[in-house]
Design an enzyme around this catalytic site. Structure first.
Site, PDB file in Angstrom:
ATOM      1  N   GLU A  58      16.014  -0.345   2.050  1.00 35.77           N
ATOM      2  CA  GLU A  58      15.287  -1.448   2.677  1.00 35.77           C
ATOM      3  C   GLU A  58      15.729  -2.811   2.138  1.00 35.77           C
ATOM      4  OE1 GLU A  58      11.076  -0.923   2.060  1.00 35.77           O
ATOM      5  OE2 GLU A  58      11.330  -0.304  -0.009  1.00 35.77           O
ATOM      6  N   ASP A  83      11.256  -4.031   5.686  1.00 35.78           N
ATOM      7  CA  ASP A  83      11.822  -4.858   4.634  1.00 35.78           C
ATOM      8  C   ASP A  83      13.304  -5.120   4.865  1.00 35.78           C
ATOM      9  OD1 ASP A  83       9.809  -5.669   2.826  1.00 35.78           O
ATOM     10  OD2 ASP A  83       9.554  -3.580   2.238  1.00 35.78           O
ATOM     11  N   CYS A 115      11.541   4.983   8.517  1.00 33.80           N
ATOM     12  CA  CYS A 115      10.075   5.004   8.411  1.00 33.80           C
ATOM     13  C   CYS A 115       9.461   3.617   8.595  1.00 33.80           C
ATOM     14  CB  CYS A 115       9.638   5.597   7.071  1.00 33.80           C
ATOM     15  SG  CYS A 115      10.175   4.633   5.663  1.00 33.80           S
ATOM     16  N   HIS A 148       1.874  -5.965   6.105  1.00 35.70           N
ATOM     17  CA  HIS A 148       1.097  -4.745   5.896  1.00 35.70           C
ATOM     18  C   HIS A 148      -0.245  -4.812   6.601  1.00 35.70           C
ATOM     19  CE1 HIS A 148       4.257  -4.061   2.947  1.00 35.70           C
ATOM     20  NE2 HIS A 148       4.092  -2.811   3.347  1.00 35.70           N
TER      21      HIS A 148
HETATM   22  C1  PEP Z   1       9.533  -0.694   5.354  1.00 30.70           C
HETATM   23  O1  PEP Z   1       9.787  -1.635   4.603  1.00 30.70           O
HETATM   24  O2  PEP Z   1      10.068  -0.542   6.467  1.00 30.70           O
HETATM   25  C2  PEP Z   1       8.549   0.322   4.951  1.00 30.70           C
HETATM   26  C3  PEP Z   1       8.383   1.426   5.635  1.00 30.70           C
HETATM   27  O3  PEP Z   1       7.790   0.070   3.870  1.00 30.70           O
HETATM   28  P1  PEP Z   1       6.612  -0.988   3.873  1.00 30.70           P
HETATM   29  O4  PEP Z   1       6.369  -1.416   5.293  1.00 30.70           O
HETATM   30  O5  PEP Z   1       5.421  -0.342   3.274  1.00 30.70           O
HETATM   31  O6  PEP Z   1       7.147  -2.100   3.032  1.00 30.70           O
HETATM   32 MG    MG Z   2       9.151  -1.591   2.574  1.00 38.13          MG
END
Ligand code: PEP
Ligand code: MG
Length: 573
Positions: A434, A458, A505, A193
């Site tokens: 995910e 994920d 996403c 993140h």
């Molecule tokens: C992902 O896991 O691809 C996602 C969009 O969520 P995050 O990156 O916030 O875990």
């Molecule tokens: Mg995620």
């Protein structure tokens, strides 16, 4: 001396600037550049602070109260010894003289170097002495702050590059407000993140450099190449010139891309492709609007819960969601419910998991804390009265979780009705795919959900068993692994068959090198950081889906990494 460090390029582009080493302590120490004629008086100020701290210790030793623990005298002796050691008494003075920085800054820089050495000591007793060094250094810092130095004549005006051993997602949120030309860290993976937030700053950055923080010195000149994942330290004039040229070229290309803003997002064979924005905080919506995003495909609502000691109330959340919905003027806004845990842990979350990425995270945590979840759902449902809002549930693995979440959503609706508050009762509910289990079971999830969103960050982490925040396995993180491609493809096919819209996403959606592949696999909705929207749109506009489909199918069957790469080259050719 010039040297080069290799890591993972996070945000494209190039930054050229002076290194500013980061530590939490140093944030409290002022930093300014001295005039040459002020250097010796600054050294004297440092000596005076050391003397003041020493005299403090001596006074205390002479006045040890009766009944005080016997260790106190030994403890004060140790502090006196630390104060006399050249690591604290001399090295900061050398730094003041060699880098013309103020005394507080020199002390903070040296303290951090010493503390880092303690961290690597194996002997537990010696390692414990770290705390003593920290206390003594704090004492000297306090003495310095109590007797401030000359008002700086000139604060560094050159662009700066932040150099950190590690940065948490919460640190990154704070940095959103600072002006750095680039930043680099020792730790972190491409989809941690911290990296995702770095991309949202849209400045050149490189992570997973392993030793940058110990090898780079304050004020070193750095070139950060976010495309290649390379940092060049103290480059010579020739290299510098080359990178200035590349920097200018990069800026020109970015300018050119902006012209696509109002072009329709459609392929050469006329297929419309939805390009949505990911945001972390309500204020990010400005950028999404500027880049003409078709909507918000992922609002990582957890950032509303970070960097604060308490929880945001229902009304506070409602206002934040409503702000985004209003700003998007009728375009859809997908609000993901709280996805905390793992590397996003707010101060108030005390649940210590042995393995946080596999622990009580995201929907698991929300189901364990229904009031937390219901409060958020109420706020989202209420915001749904102001525009098209959708709820997205993260990290679903089993259908029971989905059933429980749906029950809680139903009870949130009943509560709102009882309270006479306006809300949108038909707010669509989606789930993130995910966890590999969810991808494989997409069929059953799709039957209960209004839409699905593939979180590739994920999905890759859990499919390949690679901690996305761990720099030591970052090289194994592979979006093109056949298993990942199969899971994405399967989810897309299920979505098509059951008429359940699917978007991606995760970071894959914002990587223009993967746009054509994803189109060929059947994806029609991409959600990414707004900074990538135009580069991805450019790819969409040059794609012919009918010809990409057979090529993507071949890639999906290729298996061997070198063959996959060869197919990707053809797809992008
Ligand atoms: C992902 O896991 O691809 C996602 C969009 O969520 P995050 O990156 O916030 O875990
Ligand atoms: Mg995620």
């Amino acid at each position: 001396m010039t040297f080069t460090l290799h890591g993972i390029g996070i945000s494209g582009g190039y930054a050229i600037g002076r290194a500013q080493l980061y530590s939490h302590d140093r944030l409290e120490a002022p930093h300014y550049v001295l005039r040459p004629e002020d250097i010796e008086s600054e050294v004297a100020r440092f000596d005076a602070a050391i003397a003041e701290a020493r005299s403090d210790c001596e006074q205390l030793s002479q006045n040890i109260p009766e009944g005080a623990p016997t260790e106190l005298a030994a403890f004060l002796d140790l502090h006196r010894l630390i104060l006399e050691d050249s690591m604290l008494a001399q090295v900061p003075k050398d730094l003041i003289r060699s880098t013309a920085c103020n005394a507080e800054w020199a002390l903070a820089q040296q303290t951090e170097a010493v503390l880092a050495q303690f961290d690597s000591i194996e002997d537990a007793y010696l390692r414990e002495r770290r705390q003593d060094v920290k206390q003594v250094a704090d004492k000297v810092l306090k003495a310095l702050l109590g007797h401030p130095g000359q008002v700086p004549m000139k604060v560094a005006e050159e662009p700066t590059v932040l150099v950190a051993h590690d940065l948490t997602p919460s640190d990154m949120v704070v940095f959103k407000r600072s002006a750095f030309a680039g930043f680099i860290t020792d730790l972190g993976g491409a989809t941690s993140h911290t990296a995702i937030l770095a991309r949202s700053l849209n400045i050149s950055s490189v992570l997973a450099l392993h030793n940058a923080h110990s090898l780079i010195q304050e004020g070193d000149l750095l070139i950060v190449d976010g495309n290649a994942g390379v940092v060049i330290v103290n480059p010579d004039e020739l290299i510098l010139e080359e990178y200035r040229l590349r920097q200018n070229q990069w800026r020109l290309e970015q300018q050119k891309l902006k012209r696509l803003k109002s072009s329709p997002s459609a392929t050469l064979d006329g297929i419309a492709v939805e390009l949505l924005a990911n945001i972390d905080q309500p204020e990010d919506v400005k950028e999404a609007v500027q880049e003409n995003a078709a909507g918000i495909g992922l609002f990582r609502s957890e950032f509303l819960f970070m960097n604060r000691p308490d929880l945001p109330s229902e009304d506070e959340q409602f206002e934040a969601y409503r702000r985004v919905v209003k700003a998007m003027k009728g375009k859809p806004v997908v609000i993901r419910t709280l996805d905390i845990g793992a590397d996003k842990s707010p101060d108030w979350l005390h649940a210590a998991s042995v393995n946080p990425a596999l622990g009580l995270r995201a929907i698991r945590l929300c189901l364990a804390e229904p009031p937390l979840f219901i409060t958020q759902i109420r706020a989202i449902l209420r915001a749904g009265r102001h525009g098209p809002v959708r709820i997205l549930i993260p990290m679903l693995a089993s259908l029971n979780e989905l059933d429980q979440a749906l029950e809680l959503i139903a009870s949130a609706k009943a509560g709102l009705e009882r309270d006479g508050l306006a809300f949108n009762a038909i707010t669509p509910i989606g789930g993130m795919i995910e966890v590999p289990a969810a991808a494989l079971a997409a069929e059953w999830f799709a039957r209960k959900l209004d839409f699905m969103s593939i979180g590739t960050n994920d999905l890759i982490q859990y499919t390949l068993a690679i901690d996305r925040t761990d720099d030591t396995v970052a090289h194994l993180y592979d979006p093109l692994h056949p298993a990942v491609i199969q899971l994405i493809m399967h989810t897309l096919k299920v979505g098509q068959r059951l008429d359940c819209p699917v978007s991606v996403c995760g970071e894959m959606a914002g990587d223009p090198k993967l746009t054509r592949l994803l189109l060929g696999l059947g994806l029609r909705s991409f959600s990414m950081h707004p900074a990538h929207l135009m580069a991805v749109k450019q790819q969409v506009m040059h794609s012919h889906v009918a010809s990409l489909e057979p090529m993507a199918a071949k890639l999906a069957r290729a298996g061997r990494p070198e063959r996959i790469q060869a197919h990707l080259l053809k797809i992008n050719g």
